[in-house]
Design a protein around this motif. Sequence first.
Motif, PDB file in Angstrom:
ATOM      1  N   GLY A  48       1.271  11.876   1.995  1.00  0.00           N
ATOM      2  CA  GLY A  48      -0.124  12.568   2.124  1.00  0.00           C
ATOM      3  C   GLY A  48      -1.231  12.048   1.487  1.00  0.00           C
ATOM      4  N   SER A  49      -0.877  11.766   0.181  1.00  0.00           N
ATOM      5  CA  SER A  49      -2.085  11.166  -0.562  1.00  0.00           C
ATOM      6  C   SER A  49      -1.435  10.288  -1.757  1.00  0.00           C
ATOM      7  N   THR A  50      -1.691   9.009  -2.065  1.00  0.00           N
ATOM      8  CA  THR A  50      -1.147   8.211  -3.101  1.00  0.00           C
ATOM      9  C   THR A  50      -1.536   8.708  -4.556  1.00  0.00           C
ATOM     10  N   ASN A  51      -2.821   9.155  -4.477  1.00  0.00           N
ATOM     11  CA  ASN A  51      -3.191   9.728  -5.797  1.00  0.00           C
ATOM     12  C   ASN A  51      -2.570  10.832  -6.072  1.00  0.00           C
ATOM     13  N   SER A  52      -2.403  11.889  -5.203  1.00  0.00           N
ATOM     14  CA  SER A  52      -1.349  13.077  -5.439  1.00  0.00           C
ATOM     15  C   SER A  52      -0.167  12.414  -6.119  1.00  0.00           C
ATOM     16  N   ASP A  53       0.562  11.765  -5.178  1.00  0.00           N
ATOM     17  CA  ASP A  53       1.862  11.145  -5.453  1.00  0.00           C
ATOM     18  C   ASP A  53       1.770  10.698  -7.005  1.00  0.00           C
ATOM     19  N   LEU A  54       0.960   9.338  -7.281  1.00  0.00           N
ATOM     20  CA  LEU A  54       0.979   8.928  -8.635  1.00  0.00           C
ATOM     21  C   LEU A  54       0.673   9.907  -9.637  1.00  0.00           C
ATOM     22  N   VAL A  55      -0.240  10.874  -9.419  1.00  0.00           N
ATOM     23  CA  VAL A  55      -0.527  11.882 -10.570  1.00  0.00           C
ATOM     24  C   VAL A  55       0.813  12.601 -10.769  1.00  0.00           C
ATOM     25  N   ALA A  56       1.396  12.967  -9.784  1.00  0.00           N
ATOM     26  CA  ALA A  56       2.666  13.836 -10.064  1.00  0.00           C
ATOM     27  C   ALA A  56       3.828  13.062 -10.891  1.00  0.00           C
ATOM     28  N   ARG A  57       3.858  11.742 -10.348  1.00  0.00           N
ATOM     29  CA  ARG A  57       4.562  10.777 -11.094  1.00  0.00           C
ATOM     30  C   ARG A  57       4.538  10.539 -12.559  1.00  0.00           C
ATOM     31  N   ALA A  58       2.904  10.533 -12.995  1.00  0.00           N
ATOM     32  CA  ALA A  58       2.625  10.351 -14.247  1.00  0.00           C
ATOM     33  C   ALA A  58       3.098  11.583 -15.093  1.00  0.00           C
ATOM     34  N   ALA A  59       2.732  12.632 -14.489  1.00  0.00           N
ATOM     35  CA  ALA A  59       2.948  13.948 -14.964  1.00  0.00           C
ATOM     36  C   ALA A  59       4.511  14.248 -15.444  1.00  0.00           C
ATOM     37  N   ALA A  60       5.493  13.489 -14.396  1.00  0.00           N
ATOM     38  CA  ALA A  60       6.939  13.757 -14.648  1.00  0.00           C
ATOM     39  C   ALA A  60       7.493  12.481 -15.720  1.00  0.00           C
ATOM     40  N   GLY A  61       6.451  11.893 -16.004  1.00  0.00           N
ATOM     41  CA  GLY A  61       7.076  10.733 -16.947  1.00  0.00           C
ATOM     42  C   GLY A  61       7.650   9.656 -16.034  1.00  0.00           C
ATOM     43  N   LYS A  62       7.473   9.462 -14.748  1.00  0.00           N
ATOM     44  CA  LYS A  62       8.053   8.633 -13.993  1.00  0.00           C
ATOM     45  C   LYS A  62       7.362   7.226 -13.724  1.00  0.00           C
ATOM     46  N   ALA A  63       6.088   7.242 -14.247  1.00  0.00           N
ATOM     47  CA  ALA A  63       4.947   5.996 -14.066  1.00  0.00           C
ATOM     48  C   ALA A  63       4.317   5.774 -15.400  1.00  0.00           C
ATOM     49  N   ALA A  64       4.267   4.446 -15.720  1.00  0.00           N
ATOM     50  CA  ALA A  64       3.728   3.779 -16.800  1.00  0.00           C
ATOM     51  C   ALA A  64       2.236   3.347 -16.472  1.00  0.00           C
ATOM     52  N   GLU A  65       1.514   3.031 -17.321  1.00  0.00           N
ATOM     53  CA  GLU A  65       0.301   2.167 -17.003  1.00  0.00           C
ATOM     54  C   GLU A  65       0.602   1.055 -16.100  1.00  0.00           C
ATOM     55  N   GLY A  66      -0.333   0.653 -15.229  1.00  0.00           N
ATOM     56  CA  GLY A  66      -0.084  -0.393 -14.055  1.00  0.00           C
ATOM     57  C   GLY A  66       0.579  -0.217 -13.064  1.00  0.00           C
ATOM     58  N   ALA A  67       1.014   1.202 -12.955  1.00  0.00           N
ATOM     59  CA  ALA A  67       1.793   1.309 -11.780  1.00  0.00           C
ATOM     60  C   ALA A  67       0.762   1.318 -10.594  1.00  0.00           C
ATOM     61  N   VAL A  68       1.245   0.779  -9.228  1.00  0.00           N
ATOM     62  CA  VAL A  68       0.647   0.731  -8.154  1.00  0.00           C
ATOM     63  C   VAL A  68       1.514   1.555  -7.217  1.00  0.00           C
ATOM     64  N   LEU A  69       0.830   2.314  -6.402  1.00  0.00           N
ATOM     65  CA  LEU A  69       1.463   3.074  -5.246  1.00  0.00           C
ATOM     66  C   LEU A  69       0.547   2.840  -3.963  1.00  0.00           C
ATOM     67  N   VAL A  70       1.350   1.862  -3.140  1.00  0.00           N
ATOM     68  CA  VAL A  70       0.405   1.684  -1.687  1.00  0.00           C
ATOM     69  C   VAL A  70       1.134   2.519  -0.628  1.00  0.00           C
ATOM     70  N   ALA A  71       0.345   2.862   0.245  1.00  0.00           N
ATOM     71  CA  ALA A  71       0.861   3.759   1.556  1.00  0.00           C
ATOM     72  C   ALA A  71       0.370   2.572   2.962  1.00  0.00           C
ATOM     73  N   GLU A  72       1.300   2.818   3.612  1.00  0.00           N
ATOM     74  CA  GLU A  72       0.997   2.001   4.982  1.00  0.00           C
ATOM     75  C   GLU A  72       0.113   3.124   5.770  1.00  0.00           C
ATOM     76  N   GLU A  73       0.385   4.589   5.353  1.00  0.00           N
ATOM     77  CA  GLU A  73      -0.161   5.390   6.302  1.00  0.00           C
ATOM     78  C   GLU A  73      -0.501   6.589   5.250  1.00  0.00           C
ATOM     79  N   GLN A  74      -1.608   7.152   5.333  1.00  0.00           N
ATOM     80  CA  GLN A  74      -1.692   8.328   4.475  1.00  0.00           C
ATOM     81  C   GLN A  74      -2.305   9.451   5.557  1.00  0.00           C
ATOM     82  N   THR A  75      -1.754  10.821   5.338  1.00  0.00           N
ATOM     83  CA  THR A  75      -1.947  11.615   6.290  1.00  0.00           C
ATOM     84  C   THR A  75      -2.650  12.956   5.714  1.00  0.00           C
TER      85      THR A  75
END
Length: 288
Positions: A48-75
């Motif tokens: 759906g949204s790489t921003n939403s996904d990465l915010v959620a990962r950060a909130a869950a402690g599953k992403a550190a600074e420098g994490a990059v999330l790329v989508a071939e398609e965003q819906t």
Amino acid sequence: MTPRDASDANDNRWSDLDRPPLNTAALRRALVREGALWSEVDVVQRTGSTNSDLVARAAAGKAAEGAVLVAEEQTAGRGRMDRHWTAPPRSGLFFSVLLNPAEVPVARWGWLPLLTGVAVATGLARAAGVDTSLKWPNDLLVTVGDEERKTGGILAERAGEDGVVVGVGINVTLRADELPVPQAGSLALAGATTTDRDPLLRAVLRSLEDWYGRWRSTGGDPAASGLQETYAAGCATLGRIVRAELPGDRSITGEAVAIDGDGRLVLATENGVQEPVGAGDIVHLRPA
């Protein structure tokens, strides 16, 4: 072709040979290295949204600074004011990064979208030979024919107490019949020397790492880091008569004369007042 066959063809990573998939392994080899900002690079086929996904990962402690999330398609890609951003699969660069500028005062974090704009414009100029200008505060513009067109946008969101997720969307190979609105553009339509998304993404992320490092090393000082001057030099809004559409159904018309130390757009109005604008939609009316 049966409906199932058609669906399978649409989902096939190689269904559009003009739009090959990103090479995740090569991106990781090029960007994730000791001492570098980028700590991980993940590419997903659809979200759906790489921003939403990465915010959620950060909130869950599953992403550190420098994490990059790329989508071939965003819906459900989002821009400012919850505007939607959609494009065909593999037709652009749609990615988000997690930053943690802990040594920079929070009051200066508002520079991050502008910094990202400078970094993206610099990276695209080097890698694609496209002159990309910046419309304050977060639009990327290219020239198609003799028209100024929006080819990308930037959205920054807080991620917890000490993080910021910055999302970028760039139209790369969109054809004229695929444009969502007549005012949109793409790197291909602007005459890019290459539309190979792998080197484009590497160039943009390396440029972002460079500018973020400069800004962070000066405690976020936009003047000492050179950010304020560079942004102003590449800003298509400055020197023009614009209308700022502000929250609360208020608007201001004037000449855009400067970017101040807080990253605000300063308008000189007809009554001689210089008024800084920190948020709102900017409409380019005509050259000054």
